[in-house]
Design an enzyme around this catalytic site. Sequence first.
Site, short mmCIF file in Angstrom:
data_model
loop_
_atom_site.label_atom_id
_atom_site.label_comp_id
_atom_site.label_asym_id
_atom_site.label_seq_id
_atom_site.Cartn_x
_atom_site.Cartn_y
_atom_site.Cartn_z
N ASP A 50 0.86 -1.29 -0.17
CA ASP A 50 0.09 0.00 0.04
C ASP A 50 0.89 1.21 0.09
O ASP A 50 1.35 1.65 1.13
CB ASP A 50 -0.71 -0.05 1.31
CG ASP A 50 -1.77 1.22 1.19
OD1 ASP A 50 -2.74 1.26 0.33
OD2 ASP A 50 -1.61 2.14 1.75
N HIS A 111 -6.87 9.94 -2.27
CA HIS A 111 -6.42 9.87 -0.88
C HIS A 111 -7.42 10.61 0.35
O HIS A 111 -7.29 9.67 1.45
CB HIS A 111 -5.16 10.50 -0.83
CG HIS A 111 -4.13 10.18 0.17
ND1 HIS A 111 -2.96 9.71 0.16
CD2 HIS A 111 -4.28 9.71 1.42
CE1 HIS A 111 -2.21 9.45 1.12
NE2 HIS A 111 -2.98 9.15 2.21
N ARG A 240 9.84 -7.22 12.35
CA ARG A 240 8.56 -6.95 12.61
C ARG A 240 7.51 -7.25 11.40
O ARG A 240 6.35 -7.43 11.83
CB ARG A 240 8.39 -5.37 13.06
CG ARG A 240 9.09 -5.34 14.49
CD ARG A 240 8.68 -3.81 15.21
NE ARG A 240 9.48 -2.87 14.49
CZ ARG A 240 10.63 -2.44 15.24
NH1 ARG A 240 11.34 -2.94 16.11
NH2 ARG A 240 11.42 -1.44 14.56
N ASN A 244 4.41 -9.27 12.20
CA ASN A 244 2.94 -9.19 11.55
C ASN A 244 2.50 -9.95 10.67
O ASN A 244 1.03 -9.92 10.54
CB ASN A 244 3.29 -7.61 11.03
CG ASN A 244 3.45 -6.52 12.02
OD1 ASN A 244 3.60 -6.92 13.31
ND2 ASN A 244 4.06 -5.33 11.63
N1 NAP Z 1 -5.10 6.83 3.42
C1 NAP Z 1 -4.66 7.10 4.72
O1 NAP Z 1 -4.88 8.45 4.55
C2 NAP Z 1 -3.55 6.33 5.42
C3 NAP Z 1 -3.22 7.27 6.76
C4 NAP Z 1 -2.33 6.47 7.44
C5 NAP Z 1 -1.81 5.04 7.15
N2 NAP Z 1 -2.04 4.62 5.80
C6 NAP Z 1 -1.61 3.29 5.21
O2 NAP Z 1 -1.75 2.56 6.36
C7 NAP Z 1 -0.55 1.97 6.53
C8 NAP Z 1 -0.32 1.73 8.23
O3 NAP Z 1 -0.48 2.65 8.96
P1 NAP Z 1 0.59 3.58 9.83
O4 NAP Z 1 1.53 3.53 8.89
O5 NAP Z 1 -0.10 4.89 10.06
O6 NAP Z 1 0.68 2.84 11.33
P2 NAP Z 1 0.61 1.46 12.02
O7 NAP Z 1 0.54 0.41 10.74
O8 NAP Z 1 -0.75 1.22 12.71
O9 NAP Z 1 2.11 1.42 12.62
C9 NAP Z 1 3.08 1.60 12.35
C10 NAP Z 1 4.30 1.72 13.31
O10 NAP Z 1 4.13 0.69 14.06
C11 NAP Z 1 5.63 0.19 14.39
N3 NAP Z 1 5.48 -1.22 14.17
C12 NAP Z 1 5.06 -2.04 13.25
N4 NAP Z 1 4.94 -3.20 13.30
C13 NAP Z 1 5.25 -3.34 14.92
C14 NAP Z 1 5.60 -4.48 15.68
N5 NAP Z 1 5.32 -5.83 15.38
N6 NAP Z 1 5.84 -4.33 17.02
C15 NAP Z 1 6.18 -2.90 17.31
N7 NAP Z 1 6.07 -1.78 16.75
C16 NAP Z 1 5.65 -2.17 15.32
C17 NAP Z 1 6.24 0.64 13.09
O11 NAP Z 1 7.55 0.87 13.18
P3 NAP Z 1 8.87 0.14 12.39
O12 NAP Z 1 8.65 0.59 11.01
O13 NAP Z 1 10.15 0.55 13.02
O14 NAP Z 1 8.54 -1.28 12.41
C18 NAP Z 1 5.43 2.10 12.84
O15 NAP Z 1 6.19 2.90 13.80
C19 NAP Z 1 0.37 3.18 6.20
O16 NAP Z 1 1.84 2.55 6.04
C20 NAP Z 1 -0.06 3.28 4.85
O17 NAP Z 1 0.30 2.57 3.81
C21 NAP Z 1 -3.06 5.33 5.06
#
Ligand code: NAP
Length: 277
Positions: A50, A111, A240, A244
């Site tokens: 994504d 978006h 990680r 996951n």
């Molecule tokens: N459409 C939108 O507006 C929108 C908004 C937000 C997100 N998104 C999409 O959704 C995806 C995921 O959301 P997000 O990036 O906001 O946050 P998330 O997936 O909820 O959390 C990511 C964070 O958690 C950490 N993490 C991941 N796996 C872990 C584990 N097993 N243990 C501990 N920490 C862990 C990561 O660090 P490390 O990388 O250091 O592991 C990162 O800091 C995004 O990358 C994007 O593709 C879309």
Amino acid sequence: MAKQLSIERRLKLNDGREIPQLGLGVYLSKGKEGERAVKAALDLGYRHIDSAQMYANEAEVGAAVLASGIPREQIFVTSKVWDSAQSKCLVSVQDSVKKSGLGYLDLMLLHSPNPGKATRTKAYGDLIKAQKLGLVKSIGVSNYGSHHIEEVIAAFPDSPPAVNQIEVSPFFQRREIVNACLKHNILVEAYSPLGKGAHVDLPELHEIAKTYEKTPSQLLIRWSLQSGHICLPKSANPTRIKENSDIFDFVITENDMKKLDALETGSGVTWDPTTAL
Ligand SMILES: NC(=O)c1ccc[n+]([C@@H]2O[C@H](COP(=O)([O-])OP(=O)(O)OC[C@H]3O[C@@H](n4cnc5c(N)ncnc54)[C@H](OP(=O)(O)O)[C@@H]3O)[C@@H](O)[C@H]2O)c1
């Protein structure tokens, strides 16, 4: 249903295509780090990435997909048209496809609804054109509230969005939006499933997770999949990324699903354009 979950599992979209239920989020995974994250995920069996124009890593995602040696058609790549590009949506989709080097994208989303009704409606019309031109296979939206969903369905009844990507976790379940999507056979993509990392140390999750010998992150992702969502955890760390996806050897019981559902707080961890006019 829960027992049939697997990393290979694909859900049927309303346009007849299929999408892997677990995907790797790559927000903030830039440059070589982004490329390494996608490579690690593909090696582990993930088949869904994504990305977005705003993440500035469409080229790295495309490069990692091409370098993997996995047939292009087995990997599902999403991008998103950023708000400021919605007024020239078709050109920006062409640009994304070119940057990716992939020949086409599997899914292109708007978006957010933030640019306003006239701009987002015209932009959605451009996504339909991009789909007809073969630039993208499926089209959808992100951060749409239920009123935006009704609006786009009314304007384009023959080309409904295949997905709506919104923030969803046990703490922010978005039931009203999820129900609006279900009504129109639109799949929900759950972003920030780990609360941007803020949820992974919560004691109430540890309590439940340890009974399955799993981590809170694994519990949260499994909750999302068992709730029927497409789930998009982000990690740039191969250990990680593996953790996951190591979520297919346990099933959260109905009772624990209820306990997790009871964690609803009504607020999320990031922006919320779903209320935009
Ligand atoms: N459409 C939108 O507006 C929108 C908004 C937000 C997100 N998104 C999409 O959704 C995806 C995921 O959301 P997000 O990036 O906001 O946050 P998330 O997936 O909820 O959390 C990511 C964070 O958690 C950490 N993490 C991941 N796996 C872990 C584990 N097993 N243990 C501990 N920490 C862990 C990561 O660090 P490390 O990388 O250091 O592991 C990162 O800091 C995004 O990358 C994007 O593709 C879309």
